[in-house]
Design a protein around this motif. Sequence first.
Motif, PDB file in Angstrom:
ATOM      1  N   VAL A 219       0.848  -1.199   0.000  1.00 25.24           N
ATOM      2  CA  VAL A 219       0.000   0.000   0.000  1.00 25.24           C
ATOM      3  C   VAL A 219       0.884   1.250   0.000  1.00 25.24           C
ATOM      4  CG1 VAL A 219      -1.663   1.370   1.320  1.00 25.24           C
ATOM      5  CG2 VAL A 219      -1.946  -1.104   1.168  1.00 25.24           C
ATOM      6  N   VAL A 220       0.539   2.213  -0.859  1.00 31.65           N
ATOM      7  CA  VAL A 220       1.225   3.496  -0.908  1.00 31.65           C
ATOM      8  C   VAL A 220       0.213   4.582  -0.568  1.00 31.65           C
ATOM      9  CG1 VAL A 220       2.527   5.129  -2.330  1.00 31.65           C
ATOM     10  CG2 VAL A 220       2.804   2.663  -2.694  1.00 31.65           C
ATOM     11  N   ALA A 221       0.536   5.427   0.396  1.00 28.44           N
ATOM     12  CA  ALA A 221      -0.341   6.534   0.768  1.00 28.44           C
ATOM     13  C   ALA A 221      -0.044   7.734  -0.121  1.00 28.44           C
ATOM     14  CB  ALA A 221      -0.139   6.902   2.235  1.00 28.44           C
ATOM     15  N   LEU A 222      -1.106   8.367  -0.636  1.00 26.82           N
ATOM     16  CA  LEU A 222      -0.959   9.506  -1.541  1.00 26.82           C
ATOM     17  C   LEU A 222      -1.600  10.749  -0.958  1.00 26.82           C
ATOM     18  CD1 LEU A 222      -1.851   7.810  -4.952  1.00 26.82           C
ATOM     19  CD2 LEU A 222       0.428   8.198  -3.997  1.00 26.82           C
ATOM     20  N   GLY A 223      -0.856  11.836  -0.972  1.00 30.89           N
ATOM     21  CA  GLY A 223      -1.381  13.137  -0.608  1.00 30.89           C
ATOM     22  C   GLY A 223      -1.236  14.064  -1.802  1.00 30.89           C
ATOM     23  N   SER A 224      -1.470  15.341  -1.582  1.00 29.47           N
ATOM     24  CA  SER A 224      -1.387  16.309  -2.679  1.00 29.47           C
ATOM     25  C   SER A 224      -0.653  17.554  -2.208  1.00 29.47           C
ATOM     26  CB  SER A 224      -2.785  16.684  -3.159  1.00 29.47           C
ATOM     27  OG  SER A 224      -2.728  17.655  -4.185  1.00 29.47           O
ATOM     28  N   THR A 225       0.299  18.006  -3.019  1.00 27.71           N
ATOM     29  CA  THR A 225       1.022  19.242  -2.754  1.00 27.71           C
ATOM     30  C   THR A 225       0.977  20.095  -4.019  1.00 27.71           C
ATOM     31  OG1 THR A 225       2.513  18.155  -1.178  1.00 27.71           O
ATOM     32  CG2 THR A 225       3.237  20.252  -2.111  1.00 27.71           C
ATOM     33  N   ALA A 226       0.422  21.285  -3.893  1.00 24.81           N
ATOM     34  CA  ALA A 226       0.275  22.190  -5.047  1.00 24.81           C
ATOM     35  C   ALA A 226      -0.441  21.507  -6.203  1.00 24.81           C
ATOM     36  CB  ALA A 226       1.639  22.705  -5.482  1.00 24.81           C
ATOM     37  N   GLY A 227      -1.429  20.670  -5.866  1.00 22.39           N
ATOM     38  CA  GLY A 227      -2.231  20.016  -6.882  1.00 22.39           C
ATOM     39  C   GLY A 227      -1.589  18.805  -7.519  1.00 22.39           C
ATOM     40  N   ARG A 228      -0.405  18.410  -7.049  1.00 18.94           N
ATOM     41  CA  ARG A 228       0.278  17.250  -7.611  1.00 18.94           C
ATOM     42  C   ARG A 228       0.356  16.141  -6.565  1.00 18.94           C
ATOM     43  NH1 ARG A 228       5.594  18.499 -10.918  1.00 18.94           N
ATOM     44  NH2 ARG A 228       5.029  16.398 -11.582  1.00 18.94           N
ATOM     45  N   PRO A 229       0.184  14.874  -6.978  1.00 21.49           N
ATOM     46  CA  PRO A 229       0.233  13.778  -6.005  1.00 21.49           C
ATOM     47  C   PRO A 229       1.632  13.602  -5.432  1.00 21.49           C
ATOM     48  CG  PRO A 229       0.106  12.913  -8.239  1.00 21.49           C
ATOM     49  CD  PRO A 229      -0.099  14.391  -8.346  1.00 21.49           C
ATOM     50  N   LEU A 230       1.679  13.312  -4.147  1.00 25.23           N
ATOM     51  CA  LEU A 230       2.925  13.068  -3.442  1.00 25.23           C
ATOM     52  C   LEU A 230       2.758  11.789  -2.643  1.00 25.23           C
ATOM     53  CD1 LEU A 230       5.679  14.560  -3.092  1.00 25.23           C
ATOM     54  CD2 LEU A 230       4.786  15.416  -0.916  1.00 25.23           C
ATOM     55  N   ALA A 231       3.694  10.877  -2.773  1.00 23.34           N
ATOM     56  CA  ALA A 231       3.605   9.585  -2.085  1.00 23.34           C
ATOM     57  C   ALA A 231       4.280   9.660  -0.719  1.00 23.34           C
ATOM     58  CB  ALA A 231       4.250   8.499  -2.936  1.00 23.34           C
ATOM     59  N   HIS A 232       3.707   8.919   0.234  1.00 28.54           N
ATOM     60  CA  HIS A 232       4.233   8.869   1.599  1.00 28.54           C
ATOM     61  C   HIS A 232       4.617   7.430   1.918  1.00 28.54           C
ATOM     62  CE1 HIS A 232       2.986  13.018   2.711  1.00 28.54           C
ATOM     63  NE2 HIS A 232       2.084  12.795   1.764  1.00 28.54           N
ATOM     64  N   ALA A 233       5.799   7.251   2.459  1.00 33.04           N
ATOM     65  CA  ALA A 233       6.364   5.915   2.651  1.00 33.04           C
ATOM     66  C   ALA A 233       5.652   5.124   3.742  1.00 33.04           C
ATOM     67  CB  ALA A 233       7.848   6.024   2.992  1.00 33.04           C
ATOM     68  N   GLY A 234       5.637   3.813   3.555  1.00 39.29           N
ATOM     69  CA  GLY A 234       5.131   2.903   4.561  1.00 39.29           C
ATOM     70  C   GLY A 234       6.271   2.326   5.377  1.00 39.29           C
ATOM     71  N   PRO A 235       5.995   1.365   6.253  1.00 30.33           N
ATOM     72  CA  PRO A 235       7.055   0.728   7.037  1.00 30.33           C
ATOM     73  C   PRO A 235       8.044  -0.019   6.144  1.00 30.33           C
ATOM     74  CG  PRO A 235       4.894   0.273   7.989  1.00 30.33           C
ATOM     75  CD  PRO A 235       4.659   0.879   6.642  1.00 30.33           C
ATOM     76  N   ARG A 236       9.268  -0.191   6.632  1.00 31.45           N
ATOM     77  CA  ARG A 236      10.288  -0.958   5.911  1.00 31.45           C
ATOM     78  C   ARG A 236      10.076  -2.451   6.177  1.00 31.45           C
ATOM     79  NH1 ARG A 236      14.744  -0.515   8.344  1.00 31.45           N
ATOM     80  NH2 ARG A 236      14.073   0.795  10.063  1.00 31.45           N
TER      81      ARG A 236
END
Length: 276
Positions: A219-236
């Motif tokens: 699973v990859v968590a996605l947010g948005s910065t300035a209208g562009r998707p940004l991915a947030h890391a999960g556990p290693r």
Amino acid sequence: PASSSSAIASRTNVSDTSPKWLIACSTAIPERTTTGGPIFPAEERAGSGRWTVVGGRRYRAFGLELDSELVLPGLSAGDPARPSVSVRVVTREELDRDWSGKAGTPLWATRIDGLPVAILRGCRGDHRIRFGSAAFQLSADGRTLSCDAADLDAPTWQRFLLDTVLWCTSLLAGFEQLHASSVLIDGRVAAILARSGGGKTSIAAELVRRGYPLFSDDVVALGSTAGRPLAHAGPRLMNLPEDGLDPSVLGRPLARIGGEAWIEVRRGIVEPAPLS
């Protein structure tokens, strides 16, 4: 929010409705030359293979800052200055006392590791996640995640917390969830999409073996910065088939669960990154 609850209900269709950022692994992807040790050293532990309630540990995963009572494997250090979700261990009596009561049918019901799973929305906007005899509860404001387990050191319970419970908490906090495994290549997140059992983790594991840092498994968590998707890391953390790549090549084996080796990968990424 209602939109997040609807997203949980349709969780198993995420990969079908998000056919982007697909990468095919082949011999065209070279070995990556690396120097030095792991990007993130293994977390200090109070005991071999045991989870200990210590308090005051700051972690980061799926876009969340976590203030945990538990020493958790595979998570990088969080930012003490940012608002966090408090992860605490409670008794079932305490969990039931704080529960507002079920509002309607489960948002999602399935089986994981052979155990029944159900996600319930409470009357006051809190959420309860049931996993076999264990239960987890997220407060209505999303600031407190309470955990009850009959056996704190059971690896199935630990893996479920660090996987399903945390990405559900991230989803309810407003992040989108992409059903994919991912690594970082040239500063961008390469996400591998497929149905369950379709080879996402196997491809990601081979890329990690070649020297590319793990970004997230499954699973990859996605947010948005300035209208562009940004991915947030999960556990290693990764779940590798026992008949596949030797787990010790990638990291430290934690447990064997249902024909899989659950491992803590040596190399991973902390900071958010753009998608390829």
